[in-house]
Design an enzyme around this catalytic site. Structure first.
Site, mmCIF file in Angstrom:
data_model
loop_
_atom_site.group_PDB
_atom_site.id
_atom_site.type_symbol
_atom_site.label_atom_id
_atom_site.label_comp_id
_atom_site.label_asym_id
_atom_site.label_seq_id
_atom_site.Cartn_x
_atom_site.Cartn_y
_atom_site.Cartn_z
ATOM 1 N N CYS A 114 0.815 -1.234 0.000
ATOM 2 C CA CYS A 114 0.000 0.000 0.000
ATOM 3 C C CYS A 114 0.840 1.272 0.000
ATOM 4 C CB CYS A 114 -0.944 0.002 1.190
ATOM 5 S SG CYS A 114 -1.940 -1.476 1.243
ATOM 6 N N HIS A 254 -3.251 7.107 2.592
ATOM 7 C CA HIS A 254 -3.675 5.774 2.141
ATOM 8 C C HIS A 254 -4.948 5.408 2.905
ATOM 9 C CE1 HIS A 254 -4.025 1.629 1.365
ATOM 10 N NE2 HIS A 254 -3.575 1.235 2.539
ATOM 11 N N ASN A 284 -10.014 -0.363 0.777
ATOM 12 C CA ASN A 284 -8.556 -0.232 0.683
ATOM 13 C C ASN A 284 -8.114 -0.750 -0.693
ATOM 14 O OD1 ASN A 284 -5.798 -0.672 0.800
ATOM 15 N ND2 ASN A 284 -5.818 -1.463 2.897
HETATM 16 N N1 ACO Z 1 -17.728 -8.973 10.669
HETATM 17 C C1 ACO Z 1 -18.110 -9.207 11.933
HETATM 18 N N2 ACO Z 1 -17.225 -9.516 12.901
HETATM 19 C C2 ACO Z 1 -15.928 -9.580 12.575
HETATM 20 C C3 ACO Z 1 -15.476 -9.346 11.258
HETATM 21 C C4 ACO Z 1 -16.441 -9.022 10.290
HETATM 22 N N3 ACO Z 1 -16.103 -8.762 9.004
HETATM 23 N N4 ACO Z 1 -14.133 -9.466 11.238
HETATM 24 C C5 ACO Z 1 -13.749 -9.767 12.477
HETATM 25 N N5 ACO Z 1 -14.844 -9.846 13.281
HETATM 26 C C6 ACO Z 1 -14.886 -10.163 14.715
HETATM 27 C C7 ACO Z 1 -13.694 -10.952 15.185
HETATM 28 O O1 ACO Z 1 -13.872 -12.328 14.940
HETATM 29 C C8 ACO Z 1 -13.663 -10.620 16.647
HETATM 30 O O2 ACO Z 1 -14.624 -11.414 17.288
HETATM 31 P P1 ACO Z 1 -14.359 -11.987 18.780
HETATM 32 O O3 ACO Z 1 -14.222 -10.773 19.652
HETATM 33 O O4 ACO Z 1 -15.588 -12.800 19.055
HETATM 34 O O5 ACO Z 1 -13.098 -12.790 18.675
HETATM 35 C C9 ACO Z 1 -14.152 -9.169 16.708
HETATM 36 O O6 ACO Z 1 -14.821 -8.941 15.453
HETATM 37 C C10 ACO Z 1 -13.038 -8.162 16.861
HETATM 38 O O7 ACO Z 1 -11.990 -8.501 15.953
HETATM 39 P P2 ACO Z 1 -10.731 -7.592 15.755
HETATM 40 O O8 ACO Z 1 -9.857 -8.210 14.708
HETATM 41 O O9 ACO Z 1 -10.125 -7.275 17.085
HETATM 42 O O10 ACO Z 1 -11.433 -6.273 15.173
HETATM 43 P P3 ACO Z 1 -10.819 -4.877 14.927
HETATM 44 O O11 ACO Z 1 -11.594 -3.867 15.665
HETATM 45 O O12 ACO Z 1 -9.322 -4.862 15.089
HETATM 46 O O13 ACO Z 1 -11.135 -4.648 13.380
HETATM 47 C C11 ACO Z 1 -9.968 -4.734 11.305
HETATM 48 C C12 ACO Z 1 -10.578 -5.537 12.428
HETATM 49 C C13 ACO Z 1 -11.080 -3.967 10.633
HETATM 50 C C14 ACO Z 1 -9.324 -5.691 10.327
HETATM 51 C C15 ACO Z 1 -8.951 -3.745 11.885
HETATM 52 O O14 ACO Z 1 -8.066 -4.406 12.769
HETATM 53 C C16 ACO Z 1 -8.128 -3.085 10.820
HETATM 54 O O15 ACO Z 1 -8.632 -2.399 9.946
HETATM 55 N N6 ACO Z 1 -6.796 -3.254 10.893
HETATM 56 C C17 ACO Z 1 -5.902 -2.648 9.928
HETATM 57 C C18 ACO Z 1 -5.926 -3.455 8.722
HETATM 58 C C19 ACO Z 1 -5.290 -2.736 7.602
HETATM 59 O O16 ACO Z 1 -5.368 -1.534 7.488
HETATM 60 N N7 ACO Z 1 -4.660 -3.495 6.787
HETATM 61 C C20 ACO Z 1 -4.075 -3.028 5.656
HETATM 62 C C21 ACO Z 1 -2.879 -2.150 5.951
HETATM 63 S S1 ACO Z 1 -1.657 -2.392 4.817
HETATM 64 C C22 ACO Z 1 -2.406 -2.355 3.414
HETATM 65 O O17 ACO Z 1 -3.166 -1.447 3.215
HETATM 66 C C23 ACO Z 1 -2.187 -3.458 2.433
#
Ligand code: ACO
Length: 350
Positions: A114, A254, A284
């Site tokens: 990214c 980004h 993204n």
């Molecule tokens: N729908 C519903 N529930 C979900 C989903 C979904 N799509 N995905 C995860 N959950 C659940 C999980 O299973 C977890 O459940 P649990 O508490 O029962 O175990 C709960 O939601 C919380 O999960 P987390 O992973 O802690 O959720 P978080 O608030 O961190 O959000 C996310 C997840 C959106 C992926 C976030 O961490 C994020 O955006 N991180 C950055 C990712 C990113 O930007 N990546 C790319 C960067 S580099 C590039 O751009 C290539």
């Protein structure tokens, strides 16, 4: 003579097919409210069956060339930033070079996920400053949908497809790219990877069954690192350019996750009016997210000569970067170009 590198043309392309959060509810156990509150995404665009990174990149490139009033034959160099190339060989940049008929251009790909657009912009700037190339096309494109595990709700909701391009040219003005800060941390590469399909783990029936050719990510670990490195690199790039956040016309980050953007905005202390966000409609889109956002920003907002833009990104690798740009007097850059081309022609014909 010292030259700076200015953007003189831009364009972007988003595929027609929209995949909404409600559509995703039919594929995985998720819901619109969760996706919107955790990511800020409402919908993303998905490439059609005949679309690839090179076809989308070619459309964006043609727009950028038209805006710059350049012919593809005038290009010296094409750099394509992508994590999702059409093939391992040839480089996607070569396919775009062929599609455009850019017969005098060298071409290569660059993969820093990214952050790819900012690494490509830095590379193009170095070529211009060293005198190695004068008219450079930078394309950033991703077809991330082909590398999604559509059963993994933690990744498939985040990403979208698209491409964008800019033309970079030399100018004697004190404008264009003013400063760049780049960084990487390969020791935490496991946080975001496509494990199989390369020489370490070639494609096999086993890798296919494991879906090891798809994006895997430790989202919440990435989250903290993303905010820290985006805020820090942005502050360093501003300091290198001798500017402060109130000097910025806009921050074009980004588009990874709305909460990452809000936390970065708070850390930098920039206003809502300065922060450009379009993640709700595209998700993204990897390397193409900053130049797509730039294209949308320029379409919807007036920009003046001398306005400052900050680009800041974070991606797999892990990699990150920030760039401060001062908007150039583009008609004047074009005049400089025509004069150089006239001299080049004269030198050739004697
Ligand atoms: N729908 C519903 N529930 C979900 C989903 C979904 N799509 N995905 C995860 N959950 C659940 C999980 O299973 C977890 O459940 P649990 O508490 O029962 O175990 C709960 O939601 C919380 O999960 P987390 O992973 O802690 O959720 P978080 O608030 O961190 O959000 C996310 C997840 C959106 C992926 C976030 O961490 C994020 O955006 N991180 C950055 C990712 C990113 O930007 N990546 C790319 C960067 S580099 C590039 O751009 C290539």
């Amino acid at each position: 003579m010292d030259y700076n590198a200015a953007i003189t043309g831009w364009g972007w392309y988003s595929p027609a097919q929209v995949l909404s959060n409600h559509d995703l509810e039919k594929l995985v156990d998720t819901n619109d409210a969760w996706i919107q509150s955790r990511t800020g995404i409402r919908e993303r665009r998905i490439a059609g069956p005949n679309e690839t990174t090179s076809t989308m990149g070619t459309i964006a490139a043609r727009q950028a060339l038209e805006e710059a009033e350049l012919s593809a034959r005038d290009l010296d160099l094409i750099i394509c930033a992508t994590t999702t190339p059409d093939h391992l060989i040839p480089a996607t940049a070569c396919l775009i070079q062929r599609n455009l008929g850019a017969n005098h251009a060298a071409a290569f790909d660059l993969n820093t996920a990214c952050s790819g657009f900012l690494y490509a912009l830095a590379t193009g700037t170095q070529f211009i400053q060293a005198g190695g190339a004068r008219r450079i096309l930078i394309v950033a494109g991703e077809t991330l949908s082909r590398f999604m595990n559509w059963e993994d709700r933690s990744t498939c909701i985040l990403f979208g497809d698209g491409a964008a391009a800019v033309v970079l040219e030399p100018t004697a003005q004190t404008a264009g790219v003013l400063s760049t800060v780049l960084g990487s941390r390969g020791d935490v590469e496991h946080m975001l990877s496509i494990e199989a399909g390369g020489s370490a783990r070639p494609a096999s029936a086993e890798t296919l069954a494991e879906k090891a050719h798809c994006v895997r990510m430790k989202g919440n670990e990435i989250f903290k690192l993303a905010v820290r490195s985006m805020a820090q690199s942005a502050q360093e790039a501003l300091a290198k350019a001798g500017l402060v956040t109130s000097d910025l016309r806009a921050v074009i980050p980004h588009q990874a996750n709305h909460r990452i953007l809000t936390a970065t905005q708070d850390a930098l202390g920039v206003s809502d009016q300065q922060m450009f966000v379009n993640i709700d409609r595209y998700g993204n889109t990897g390397a193409s997210s900053i130049p797509i956002a730039l294209g949308e920003f320029l379409q919807g907002n007036a920009i003046d000569v001398g306005d400052h833009l900050l680009f800041v990104a974070f991606g797999g690798g892990l990699t990150w970067g920030a760039t401060v740009l001062r908007w150039a007097d583009i008609p004047a850059v074009k005049m400089e170009r025509w004069e150089t081309m006239r001299k080049e022609k004269l030198a050739l014909t004697g």
